[in-house]
Structures are given as C-alpha cells and as structure tokens.
Design an enzyme around this catalytic site. Structure first.
Site, PDB file in Angstrom:
ATOM      1  N   HIS A   1       9.008  -7.676   2.427  1.00 54.59           N
ATOM      2  CA  HIS A   1       8.232  -6.821   1.516  1.00 54.59           C
ATOM      3  C   HIS A   1       9.158  -6.248   0.463  1.00 54.59           C
ATOM      4  O   HIS A   1      10.273  -5.832   0.753  1.00 54.59           O
ATOM      5  CB  HIS A   1       7.549  -5.682   2.279  1.00 54.59           C
ATOM      6  CG  HIS A   1       6.450  -5.037   1.494  1.00 54.59           C
ATOM      7  ND1 HIS A   1       5.157  -5.533   1.487  1.00 54.59           N
ATOM      8  CD2 HIS A   1       6.439  -3.969   0.671  1.00 54.59           C
ATOM      9  CE1 HIS A   1       4.415  -4.780   0.694  1.00 54.59           C
ATOM     10  NE2 HIS A   1       5.171  -3.819   0.182  1.00 54.59           N
TER      11      HIS A   1
ATOM     12  N   ASP B   1      -3.946   2.799   4.037  1.00 52.31           N
ATOM     13  CA  ASP B   1      -3.157   2.375   2.870  1.00 52.31           C
ATOM     14  C   ASP B   1      -4.051   1.699   1.836  1.00 52.31           C
ATOM     15  O   ASP B   1      -3.816   1.814   0.632  1.00 52.31           O
ATOM     16  CB  ASP B   1      -2.015   1.438   3.288  1.00 52.31           C
ATOM     17  CG  ASP B   1      -1.108   1.112   2.100  1.00 52.31           C
ATOM     18  OD1 ASP B   1      -0.645   2.064   1.445  1.00 52.31           O
ATOM     19  OD2 ASP B   1      -0.897  -0.074   1.797  1.00 52.31           O
TER      20      ASP B   1
ATOM     21  N   ARG C   1      -3.141   6.478  -5.206  1.00 55.33           N
ATOM     22  CA  ARG C   1      -1.816   6.848  -5.736  1.00 55.33           C
ATOM     23  C   ARG C   1      -1.588   6.203  -7.097  1.00 55.33           C
ATOM     24  O   ARG C   1      -1.022   6.803  -7.994  1.00 55.33           O
ATOM     25  CB  ARG C   1      -0.713   6.398  -4.755  1.00 55.33           C
ATOM     26  CG  ARG C   1      -0.628   7.262  -3.516  1.00 55.33           C
ATOM     27  CD  ARG C   1       0.247   6.599  -2.464  1.00 55.33           C
ATOM     28  NE  ARG C   1       1.573   6.290  -2.925  1.00 55.33           N
ATOM     29  CZ  ARG C   1       2.213   5.132  -2.664  1.00 55.33           C
ATOM     30  NH1 ARG C   1       1.639   4.185  -1.938  1.00 55.33           N
ATOM     31  NH2 ARG C   1       3.426   4.936  -3.109  1.00 55.33           N
TER      32      ARG C   1
ATOM     33  N   SER D   1       3.285   3.817   3.034  1.00 52.06           N
ATOM     34  CA  SER D   1       2.464   2.712   2.538  1.00 52.06           C
ATOM     35  C   SER D   1       3.001   1.382   3.046  1.00 52.06           C
ATOM     36  O   SER D   1       2.260   0.560   3.624  1.00 52.06           O
ATOM     37  CB  SER D   1       2.472   2.750   1.002  1.00 52.06           C
ATOM     38  OG  SER D   1       1.950   1.561   0.473  1.00 52.06           O
TER      39      SER D   1
ATOM     40  N   LYS E   1       1.532  -0.931   6.664  1.00 54.41           N
ATOM     41  CA  LYS E   1       1.037  -2.321   6.565  1.00 54.41           C
ATOM     42  C   LYS E   1       1.875  -3.248   7.430  1.00 54.41           C
ATOM     43  O   LYS E   1       1.366  -4.075   8.167  1.00 54.41           O
ATOM     44  CB  LYS E   1       1.160  -2.848   5.124  1.00 54.41           C
ATOM     45  CG  LYS E   1       0.192  -2.327   4.136  1.00 54.41           C
ATOM     46  CD  LYS E   1       0.227  -3.118   2.836  1.00 54.41           C
ATOM     47  CE  LYS E   1       1.385  -2.792   1.938  1.00 54.41           C
ATOM     48  NZ  LYS E   1       1.336  -1.517   1.245  1.00 54.41           N
TER      49      LYS E   1
HETATM   50  N1  URA Z   1       4.750  -1.455  -2.032  1.00 53.22           N
HETATM   51  C1  URA Z   1       3.824  -0.884  -1.229  1.00 53.22           C
HETATM   52  O1  URA Z   1       3.196  -1.571  -0.442  1.00 53.22           O
HETATM   53  N2  URA Z   1       3.586   0.423  -1.331  1.00 53.22           N
HETATM   54  C2  URA Z   1       4.256   1.225  -2.175  1.00 53.22           C
HETATM   55  O2  URA Z   1       4.016   2.409  -2.201  1.00 53.22           O
HETATM   56  C3  URA Z   1       5.234   0.637  -3.017  1.00 53.22           C
HETATM   57  C4  URA Z   1       5.456  -0.717  -2.931  1.00 53.22           C
END
Ligand code: URA
Length: 434
Positions: free
Chosen positions: A82, A161, A168, A183, A187
């Site tokens: 990620h 999220d 956000r 966040s 996930k």
């Molecule tokens: N990627 C995400 O999934 N969430 C964030 O807040 C920033 C980058």
C-alpha cells in the site's frame, strides 16, 4: 453520549476514551451520526491532535467496523502493498501481478483518488468493464483462481474507512498521521494478509512533505502492523516529481502495462516497481535474498508471466483484457496540447501536488463523491527533475476533452515547473527502509 459533546471535547483539546471513539465510529458507520457532525469531529481532531491511545482506538474501531477476512482456501503466503499516496503512483497494477506470478497471493483493497493523489480503483475502472465492487464471495474466488484480486472498501470490509475516506477528502482532513494510519491499516489488516509492504511517500507530491514526518508515518504504520502479528516492511520513497511519465487514470493503467511489457524498466517507475515487488517476495517468505527477489521479479516480466496474471485478473473481474495489447481500447482524449519551456536550463523543481490537482481539476478527479471521472485526461511528463531543456522544448503534453480550461491549465503547468541554470542532483528514489 451525544456526538456534539465529543466534538466539543476534542475541540477543547481533551483526550477521548476508547468508548467515545467507538461510539463515533460505530455511529457513523451505521449512518446514525451525520456527515456534518463527523466532519466537525475530524477537523477538531486534525487541529487538536490525537493521542497514541486515541489513534490505537481509531485503528481498531475502523478495522472491526467490518469483517476481518481469512483465506484458508488459498495455500500461499498472502502479502499486499500500500502506498500513502502520490502523483503518477500506479505501482499496484504492476507489482500485484508480479507477486502473484511468484507464488504470493495478493488480496488487495485499494482506495480512490484522495486530495491531489490518484487512486488505484479509479485507474483500474478505466478498463472497460472492470469491476472493483466484487462481493466477498467473488473476491475470495478471484483470489483463489488468479492469486490476486483488486477491490475497494465495501459495506462488509473496512466500511468505516469507506465512508471516512470520502469525507476526509472533502473536508481537508487527509494529511494527518493518525487518520492516515487508521485508514490504511484498517483496510490492510482486514484483508487477511500475513505481511505488508508500505510505500511511504515523501516530498512535495506526498501528504507528508518532510522526510521526518514521512519517517514518523512509516514507523507508526509498521508498528501497528507488527503489533497485529504481520510482517511489515516500509520503504520511504521520493515524491518530489510525478512517478513515471504519465499522470491520469487510463494512461497510468497503460503505463503499468508497458512496464509489464518490459519497457522503461531503468526509469524511476520501473525501478520502484521491481524494488517493491522484491520486498513483497521477502515478506512473503518465497525469497530470502533481496537481490534474488529483484531478479525473480524481473524474470516474471521477461517471461510474460506477470502480464499473463494481469490479463487473468482483468478478465476475472469482468474487464476487457485486450487492453493489455491494445491501449486504444482505454478511454482516449479528443485534444492534445504540448506545453513548452519558456527558457533554457535544467528542471530544478516540479510542484508535484499541483500537477495532481491540474489533472483532477481538468476532470480526472472528483469534486463531489457522485462526480463522474474523465478517465482520458492525462499529462505526459516529458521533462523530469535534472533534465536539460532548451526554450521551446516540450515539458508536458496535456490530453484533455474540456477545451474551455486549456489557457488556465497551460499557465498552471508552466508555473509548476522551475527551471534554473545550474543542474541539481535528483533525490534518491528509495530514501530509507523501516
Ligand atoms: N491511503 C489510504 O488508504 N488512506 C489515506 O488516508 C492515505 C492514503
């Protein structure tokens, strides 16, 4: 408990209890707390800060807002990657198939565009027919068949999220370490992975502009994952210019396909893909040596195995896999305009976040959740940091459908470039590993 009391408490700089955070997140996820109250609490948290205990509570409440998956039906190590968000940052589309081709399963839950940064889901959805909204059963089935599956947050997985990410984005509360940690990790920990590779961006196109803030974010993310028993490696990587040569949705999908075809592997985007993929193989335990892991990742490109994986997963998620051979099947813009350097010199700076915003404002992103994206809007980045340019040389070629914005966008692109007489050294691509 009433939401307004918790907004007031945070507004006045006090620490919320675990139960109070739970009340907010559960209430918001179940649509019992309206957007306007959650938005006020987010801004209060952003301005007043969240303690360590509040951050842990937020991560856990967001994680357990939905199902936490297991994939016992897939007898492979499960690893994901990620990114904390960048411009031209499309590595997922390349490295998920590479890892899958090496025997690492990748159950990936990604996001949409956030602030000035692009989102993997939007890029994938530029492929005709491609569905990122698979049901849980479909997600598991695609993972078992292809070794990779690519979806967004759902009502079942990371639902908090799903809502907060969008809120956000629209309330200027994205670049804040506790929210980013909650966040991302809510996930990722819900995906059913054994390990995670994090690409923490640093620089003027990242949410964390300074190296010190990026390191703090990398350490916080890694600590959360490790506390939950996952193998985590975080790379802090440069985001002081767009990654690769293209910024947009459809074009970034095609640029990823080009990497899998073995093109431009010696440039920043290709190099970063191989580096991140190699770390995924280490975290997954299918390689123990970084150099061997890099070579194995490269072999999946040369053999065509990674491209085959991409074709498989596109088809399994109802997309038109012929895009892998024919980019014209991806959305194309009707107009092109090249923006040229006004003076000679070396490219000394690119306002990377502004480049991201230009693509968004030209239709490549959303102002409101319900907005439709123009997948074809794109900037082709000809001049990168350190390049020598002569007056009149191409800096960027814009691909667009909305002609009415051309003059404004041309001026913004020119203003985003700083050209100086002296050549400066570009920053290293990978700045640290946590
Ligand atoms: N990627 C995400 O999934 N969430 C964030 O807040 C920033 C980058």
């Amino acid at each position: 408990m009433r939401p307004q009391d918790l907004i007031e408490k945070k507004r006045d700089g006090h620490e919320l209890t675990r139960d109070e955070i739970a009340f907010l997140i559960r209430g918001y996820t179940r649509d019992e707390i309206p957007d306007y109250q959650m938005a006020a609490w987010l801004m209060a948290g952003f301005l007043r800060g969240l303690s360590e205990a509040e951050t842990v509570a937020l991560v856990e409440e967001m994680l357990y807002s939905g199902d936490v998956l297991t994939h016992d039906h897939v007898p492979l190590p499960k690893v994901d990657k990620h990114s904390t968000g960048g411009v031209g940052d499309k590595t997922s589309i390349v490295i998920a198939p590479i890892a899958a081709a090496c025997g690492v399963a990748v159950p990936m839950i990604s996001g949409r565009a956030l602030a000035h940064t692009g989102g993997t889901l939007d890029k994938l959805e530029s492929i005709p027919g491609f569905r990122t909204n698979l049901s849980l059963a479909e997600f598991k089935d695609v993972l078992a068949r292809c070794g990779v599956a690519l979806i967004g947050q759902t009502k079942e997985i990371a639902p908090a999220d799903r809502k907060l990410y969008a809120l956000r984005d629209l309330t200027a509360t994205v670049p804040f370490r506790p929210f980013i940690c909650a966040s991302i990790m809510s996930k990722k920990m819900a995906e059913g992975i054994d390990g995670l590779v994090l690409d923490v961006k640093t620089g003027n196109g990242a949410f964390m502009k300074s190296f010190d803030d990026s390191r703090l974010l990398a350490e916080a993310l890694a600590a959360i994952g490790r506390r939950m028993g996952k193998g985590v490696t975080a790379l802090i990587t440069d985001m002081n210019q767009p990654l690769g040569r293209w910024v947009g949705n459809a074009v970034e999908t095609f640029e990823s396909i080009e990497i899998l075809q073995g093109k431009r592997l010696d440039e920043d985007f290709g190099k970063l893909c191989l580096e991140l993929a190699a770390h995924m193989l280490l975290v997954g335990g299918v390689e123990t040596d970084l150099e061997l892991a890099r070579q194995r990742s490269l072999e999946t490109i040369h053999s065509g195995a990674a491209m085959e994986k991409l074709r498989e997963v596109i088809a399994a998620q109802d997309g038109d896999a012929r895009v892998c051979d024919n980019p014209k099947l991806l959305p194309q813009a009707t107009h092109q305009q090249t923006i040229k350097a006004a003076r000679s010199g070396f490219v000394a700076g690119i306002e990377t976040d502004e480049i991201g915003r230009i693509v968004m404002d030209w239709g490549g992103g959303r102002r409101r959740l319900e907005d439709k994206i123009d997948y074809a809007v794109a900037l082709h980045i000809h001049a990168k940091l350190g390049d020598e340019v002569k007056a009149g040389d191409a800096l960027v070629t814009a691909h667009f459908n909305d002609e009415s914005k051309l003059a404004e966008m041309q001026a913004r692109i020119l203003a985003a470039y700083r050209i100086e007489e002296a050549q400066s050294q570009p920053e290293p691509l990978v700045k640290a590993i946590v």
